[in-house]
Write a protein that holds these residues in place. Structure first.
Motif, short mmCIF file in Angstrom:
data_model
loop_
_atom_site.label_atom_id
_atom_site.label_comp_id
_atom_site.label_asym_id
_atom_site.label_seq_id
_atom_site.Cartn_x
_atom_site.Cartn_y
_atom_site.Cartn_z
N VAL A 35 52.08 52.02 34.14
CA VAL A 35 52.12 50.90 33.20
C VAL A 35 50.74 50.27 33.15
N SER A 36 50.28 49.98 31.95
CA SER A 36 49.01 49.28 31.81
C SER A 36 49.12 48.23 30.72
N PHE A 56 49.02 48.90 42.61
CA PHE A 56 48.11 48.32 41.64
C PHE A 56 46.76 49.00 41.79
N ILE A 57 46.25 49.50 40.68
CA ILE A 57 45.02 50.29 40.71
C ILE A 57 43.91 49.51 39.99
N PHE A 58 42.73 49.47 40.65
CA PHE A 58 41.60 48.71 40.13
C PHE A 58 40.35 49.60 40.08
N ASN A 59 39.37 49.14 39.31
CA ASN A 59 38.05 49.76 39.27
C ASN A 59 38.14 51.25 38.99
N GLU A 60 38.88 51.58 37.92
CA GLU A 60 39.03 52.97 37.47
C GLU A 60 39.54 53.91 38.56
N GLY A 61 40.45 53.41 39.38
CA GLY A 61 41.08 54.23 40.40
C GLY A 61 40.38 54.27 41.74
N ASN A 85 47.21 47.68 35.75
CA ASN A 85 47.18 49.13 35.81
C ASN A 85 47.97 49.49 37.06
N LEU A 86 49.21 49.89 36.88
CA LEU A 86 50.04 50.11 38.05
C LEU A 86 50.86 51.38 37.94
#
Length: 117
Positions: A35-36, A56-61, A85-86
């Motif tokens: 989901v984004s 939760f994903i940050f900084n392009e993974g 971005n999860l």
């Protein structure tokens, strides 16, 4: 109100009022649901994992935070946007409250409109 269905999972976004949203994300499938959503730096985010696990994903993974069942995560950064971005694990539910920092301050003070954000 905007409703999106993703296979057997669902993403529901409810606008409470201007600058105040509740997101309900359910993954009732046997697969990870991605989901984004764009969220800019004027918003504070409260995420509650009700069932299962979310990542939760940050900084392009390059960085990730996991939130397990019955735990929460608060996100706010004045310097940069923190888009949602999860990855929601199978059979997991997440509820998020996303509001502007001005709205958040107005919950506690009548002077929120006078504070520069």
């Amino acid at each position: 109100m905007e409703v999106k269905n993703v296979a057997e999972g669902s993403f529901q976004e409810v606008l409470i009022e201007d600058g105040f949203y509740v997101l309900k994300i359910q993954n009732d499938t046997p697969h990870i649901q991605k989901v984004s959503r764009e969220i800019d730096s004027s918003f504070i985010q409260f995420h509650f994992c009700l069932k299962g696990n979310a990542k939760f994903i940050f900084n392009e993974g390059r960085y990730a935070l996991e939130v397990s069942e019955e735990n929460s995560l608060l996100l706010y950064n004045t310097q940069m946007d923190l888009p949602l971005n999860l990855e929601l694990n199978p059979n997991s539910w997440l509820v998020s409250v996303v509001m502007t920092i001005r709205k958040f301050h107005s919950l506690f003070s009548r002077e929120a409109n006078y504070i520069p954000f």
